[in-house]
Design a protein around this motif. Sequence first.
Motif, PDB file in Angstrom:
ATOM      1  N   ILE A   5       0.869  -1.177   0.000  1.00 48.98           N
ATOM      2  CA  ILE A   5       0.000   0.000   0.000  1.00 48.98           C
ATOM      3  C   ILE A   5       0.909   1.231   0.000  1.00 48.98           C
ATOM      4  CG2 ILE A   5      -1.871   1.217   1.181  1.00 48.98           C
ATOM      5  CD1 ILE A   5      -2.743  -1.584   0.366  1.00 48.98           C
ATOM      6  N   ASP A   6       0.756   2.031  -1.006  1.00 52.33           N
ATOM      7  CA  ASP A   6       1.593   3.219  -1.132  1.00 52.33           C
ATOM      8  C   ASP A   6       1.048   4.289  -0.183  1.00 52.33           C
ATOM      9  OD1 ASP A   6       3.051   5.388  -1.886  1.00 52.33           O
ATOM     10  OD2 ASP A   6       2.918   4.978  -4.036  1.00 52.33           O
ATOM     11  N   LYS A   7       1.826   4.577   0.867  1.00 58.30           N
ATOM     12  CA  LYS A   7       1.295   5.492   1.890  1.00 58.30           C
ATOM     13  C   LYS A   7       1.838   6.907   1.760  1.00 58.30           C
ATOM     14  CE  LYS A   7       0.572   1.735   5.044  1.00 58.30           C
ATOM     15  NZ  LYS A   7       1.394   0.860   5.833  1.00 58.30           N
ATOM     16  N   ARG A   8       2.513   7.182   0.670  1.00 58.07           N
ATOM     17  CA  ARG A   8       3.002   8.556   0.475  1.00 58.07           C
ATOM     18  C   ARG A   8       1.808   9.485   0.288  1.00 58.07           C
ATOM     19  NH1 ARG A   8       7.072   7.253  -4.322  1.00 58.07           N
ATOM     20  NH2 ARG A   8       5.260   6.019  -4.881  1.00 58.07           N
ATOM     21  N   PRO A   9       2.015  10.813   0.468  1.00 54.84           N
ATOM     22  CA  PRO A   9       0.881  11.723   0.291  1.00 54.84           C
ATOM     23  C   PRO A   9       0.190  11.475  -1.052  1.00 54.84           C
ATOM     24  CG  PRO A   9       2.813  12.914   1.042  1.00 54.84           C
ATOM     25  CD  PRO A   9       3.258  11.513   0.788  1.00 54.84           C
ATOM     26  N   LEU A  10      -1.146  11.578  -1.012  1.00 54.91           N
ATOM     27  CA  LEU A  10      -1.932  11.222  -2.196  1.00 54.91           C
ATOM     28  C   LEU A  10      -1.573  12.077  -3.413  1.00 54.91           C
ATOM     29  CD1 LEU A  10      -3.883   8.954  -2.507  1.00 54.91           C
ATOM     30  CD2 LEU A  10      -5.762  10.545  -2.168  1.00 54.91           C
ATOM     31  N   VAL A  13       1.482  10.572  -4.967  1.00 54.01           N
ATOM     32  CA  VAL A  13       1.172   9.316  -5.664  1.00 54.01           C
ATOM     33  C   VAL A  13       0.468   9.636  -6.989  1.00 54.01           C
ATOM     34  CG1 VAL A  13      -0.064   7.122  -5.505  1.00 54.01           C
ATOM     35  CG2 VAL A  13       0.922   8.118  -3.457  1.00 54.01           C
ATOM     36  N   LEU A  14      -0.471  10.587  -6.903  1.00 52.74           N
ATOM     37  CA  LEU A  14      -1.222  10.972  -8.095  1.00 52.74           C
ATOM     38  C   LEU A  14      -0.283  11.537  -9.163  1.00 52.74           C
ATOM     39  CD1 LEU A  14      -4.165  11.138  -9.055  1.00 52.74           C
ATOM     40  CD2 LEU A  14      -4.207  13.492  -8.264  1.00 52.74           C
ATOM     41  N   ILE A  16       2.898  10.950  -9.488  1.00 50.34           N
ATOM     42  CA  ILE A  16       3.751   9.894 -10.039  1.00 50.34           C
ATOM     43  C   ILE A  16       2.952   9.016 -11.009  1.00 50.34           C
ATOM     44  CG2 ILE A  16       5.073   7.815  -9.436  1.00 50.34           C
ATOM     45  CD1 ILE A  16       5.780   9.328  -6.787  1.00 50.34           C
TER      46      ILE A  16
ATOM     47  N   THR B 265      -3.558   4.104   8.817  1.00 50.92           N
ATOM     48  CA  THR B 265      -2.556   4.573   7.840  1.00 50.92           C
ATOM     49  C   THR B 265      -2.855   4.042   6.436  1.00 50.92           C
ATOM     50  OG1 THR B 265      -1.052   2.705   8.138  1.00 50.92           O
ATOM     51  CG2 THR B 265      -0.739   4.588   9.620  1.00 50.92           C
ATOM     52  N   LEU B 392      -4.844   4.163  -6.774  1.00 49.87           N
ATOM     53  CA  LEU B 392      -3.570   4.861  -6.649  1.00 49.87           C
ATOM     54  C   LEU B 392      -2.679   4.242  -5.583  1.00 49.87           C
ATOM     55  CD1 LEU B 392      -4.831   8.552  -6.841  1.00 49.87           C
ATOM     56  CD2 LEU B 392      -3.438   7.373  -8.535  1.00 49.87           C
ATOM     57  N   ARG B 393      -3.302   3.814  -4.498  1.00 44.40           N
ATOM     58  CA  ARG B 393      -2.512   3.361  -3.357  1.00 44.40           C
ATOM     59  C   ARG B 393      -2.051   1.901  -3.451  1.00 44.40           C
ATOM     60  NH1 ARG B 393      -1.016   7.475  -0.534  1.00 44.40           N
ATOM     61  NH2 ARG B 393      -2.478   8.696   0.666  1.00 44.40           N
ATOM     62  N   VAL B 394      -2.872   1.069  -4.087  1.00 44.83           N
ATOM     63  CA  VAL B 394      -2.554  -0.370  -4.046  1.00 44.83           C
ATOM     64  C   VAL B 394      -1.627  -0.731  -5.192  1.00 44.83           C
ATOM     65  CG1 VAL B 394      -3.523  -2.692  -4.189  1.00 44.83           C
ATOM     66  CG2 VAL B 394      -4.732  -0.917  -2.928  1.00 44.83           C
ATOM     67  N   ARG B 395      -0.525  -1.376  -4.803  1.00 49.16           N
ATOM     68  CA  ARG B 395       0.384  -1.897  -5.836  1.00 49.16           C
ATOM     69  C   ARG B 395       0.491  -3.397  -5.642  1.00 49.16           C
ATOM     70  NH1 ARG B 395       5.310   1.698  -6.322  1.00 49.16           N
ATOM     71  NH2 ARG B 395       4.397   3.681  -6.830  1.00 49.16           N
TER      72      ARG B 395
END
Lengths: 476, 405
Positions: A5-10, A13-14, A16, B265, B392-395
């Motif tokens: 789960i990519d937890k960097r600021p949205l 992420v958007l 990138i 989180t 966006l979040r799930v890879r």
Amino acid sequence: MPLEIDKRPLWLVLAIRSARVLFFVSLAAAFYFALTISVPEGLTEGGRNAIAIFIVCLILWVTNAVPLAITSILAIVLVPLFGVLPSDETYSIFGNEAVFFILGAFILAGAVMHSGLSNRVALAILKRYGHAPKRMILSIFFLSAVLSFFMSEHAVAAMLFPIVFEIAKGLGLRPGKSNFGKVLFLSLAWGCVIGGVATFLGGARVPLAVGMLKEATGETINFLEYTVAVFPIVIVMLCVGTVLLLKLFPIEITDTGKANKLIAEKLQKVGKITYVEYAVGGVLFVTVLAWMTIGEHVGLAVIALAAVVALFVLKLVRWKDIEEYVNWGIILMYGGAITLGTALARSGAAEWVATQTIGRWGTGPAAVIAIFSLMTLLLTEGISNAAVIAILLPIGIGMAGKYAMDPTLITYAIAVPAGLAFSLPMSTPANAIAVSSNYITVKELVKVGVIMSFTSWVVFNLVANYYWPLIGLWGN
Amino acid sequence: MWEDFLIWKSYLDNPGTLKIDLMLRGIRIADPVHSISCADSSIDLVLPDGILANVPCCEPYTEASLYVLKENHDGGYVIGDGTAEVPVQLIEKPDFLSGQTKSGVPFSDIAELHGSYVVISPASGCEFFNEGIECSYCSGGFDTDEASKVFSVDDVLEVVEAVKKAKAAEIVYLSIGFSKGADGGIKFLTPYIQAIKKFFNVIVAVEALPPKRNHWIDHTYAVGADSVLYNLEIYDKELFELICPGRAGLIGRNRYLNALKYAATVFPSGTVASHLIVGLEPPGSTNKGIDCLTDMGVVPILPIYRPRPGKALGIDPLTTEIIIPVYRHLYKTVRDKNINMNWVSDISVLTTPLEGRNLLDDPEGGNIFESFYRSKLGKKTAWGLSSIRRKLRVRGKAFTVKGDD
Ligand code: SF4
């Protein structure tokens, strides 16, 4: 890929994730801009459009944002669409002789591998010569090189890798620690890279370059002529490679008994040589002979395709067996690259670009050769060697016009160094395969690879300047 | 007696306090209110300001309630407490719940409607019952392995389809009791979540027990859950161990807190929640629980403890006067810590953090986002944004449901 789960600021992420969309939108905008600028002096409208298409393809080839073949397809869409060449001309160039030569070579190599002949030859040579550690290293090195004279160096690396890996395992060599392990895989990679430049068959890049040369200028290079011109480079690099392999990593083992036993067992399992192996070997021998002797008159592709037909007439392979060996993506890529190169040359764009860029630094033919060979060597470490040729050769051919040089010289200066990628795993599958063994790290590959790359550049330029005039290739 | 009368206060003028008082005291239903059925032991009402309340009407203690539901002269309903009356709307039990699936399972066995959301329990078992360590107040309809039922994905999909057709709810809560695996039941729920997400544009919340490892929380999010609830129920450590022996012994309070912290989180703000039952521990302890959960970004949800027949804990419910400051504290804390309150709204069986706003001495007005979130379009937007966020979040890929730990 494991779940993450990519937890960097949205927003980050958007940003990138939308980079790809932004990239293509920017590319389209840049393309549009290039098409709308006023035509510079010395260039036609078609030439300007060809350059705009070339820039788009160059960016896509370098970034690999879409597969190489797709970039080539884009090129054959854009060239007629923007009036650089008529549609029928574009597609007739796509069906170039070089493309069919490559297709034939793929099928021929596929037949050799499928019949088991190449595997038998490899095992037999290792059994015959690999009795001591140093001899085993040199056997693998020269075997890879010699096999790459006759078939794609990628295929040779893929074929020999399991054998070398089993030798390393059989000898109990520890990955990442054993010097003998490192040298085993280095010899495999270097052998393939050096051998791969020796003939038209080591990789499809030389036929690609020759195809582009022929379409742009009408000139050509034949099979034998190429090998004669390049062979000294191969010989010297094999000598340099031998010295470095034996000196750079002191070998820690003294006995290869276990490995020899393993090879003998494998060879025994392969059994007696079959009719198919004999026949495929025969077809290959006749084909190479024909390329060397009558290739220029009959055409390399004609011989290659005749050999393919012979394979099927003699029932030596089935289409199903061959399909997996034919890289259709590469074939499409080459067709498109040749088309784009021709479009650049025929529209006068290549010469214009050459004059405006490298033309400013080149002080004469020797400097031009040195510059192009260096640029090719550097680029080929990072991007596909076919892409390097597709990018540099049209400019190089344009450059030849400016210095009244024979364009075949430039073709050599790009086609040969494009295959001499020693330093990075992404530069050629042979290096990638060596690193994937875990016996040698990327850092180690780079360290020794840089020495080989630099040496090969020096050797190439010495051969070009002192040997080629002797064989009448360079008449200065 | 007259002192009692002096401290008694009418709550009819504030729907927020009225909801709490109604939930505590229940309601009597005056005759003749023919259209009302109290067969499910409670009725759903819409109080003034659109506040939804689920009010007990059949439990014995409701007979002593001050509140009476009556039909007024124009065919509407009112609640009276003997001093005044306020108009209310009655939410009739939706028709679709009387239907059944193709395999013959009554919809009401699978789903329960609570205001704007529907609770679906695809399996009715909780392994705590097998070992006699169930939560002492449990009323969730869960049971031992032998008695438990498992509904198929198709059955559940039929229920969700019926809910959607009847426009009864936009949020589906998938609820599961305790199971021994390391995954907290999410492996079992995965095909249900994926199927619901594949066929319907609804928000899916998972109400489960915390998995042993955090990667199952990643998995929960990755397979499509928009919200997750790990209900601690009681913040006080000793009372937690006493009242919830199964949760305390086999999961542990620390794991609850760690899982909630981690989930906050992974999931969007305001979508990770945990119940703290008001009335099972001192209000000060509930307040500490609110502080702790909100520090982690978790929304505390405070159902009110109501004794049920056969489940008496020997604990008297708190009074409205004592409970109101707890809800005020809840609202202020969630607001001050900038946690999105809109995901947990319009629930009839409990007072949501957002409704705590009505309990302030000087109630604050709602903002434009709030009304938007509560609208149909808002719910659709929330669903869309939640899906984009997940993309966006799930890879990588969620685990295959074969994995165990
Ligand atoms: S976890 Fe507790 S409350 Fe939930 S079903 Fe099991 S026993 Fe009941």
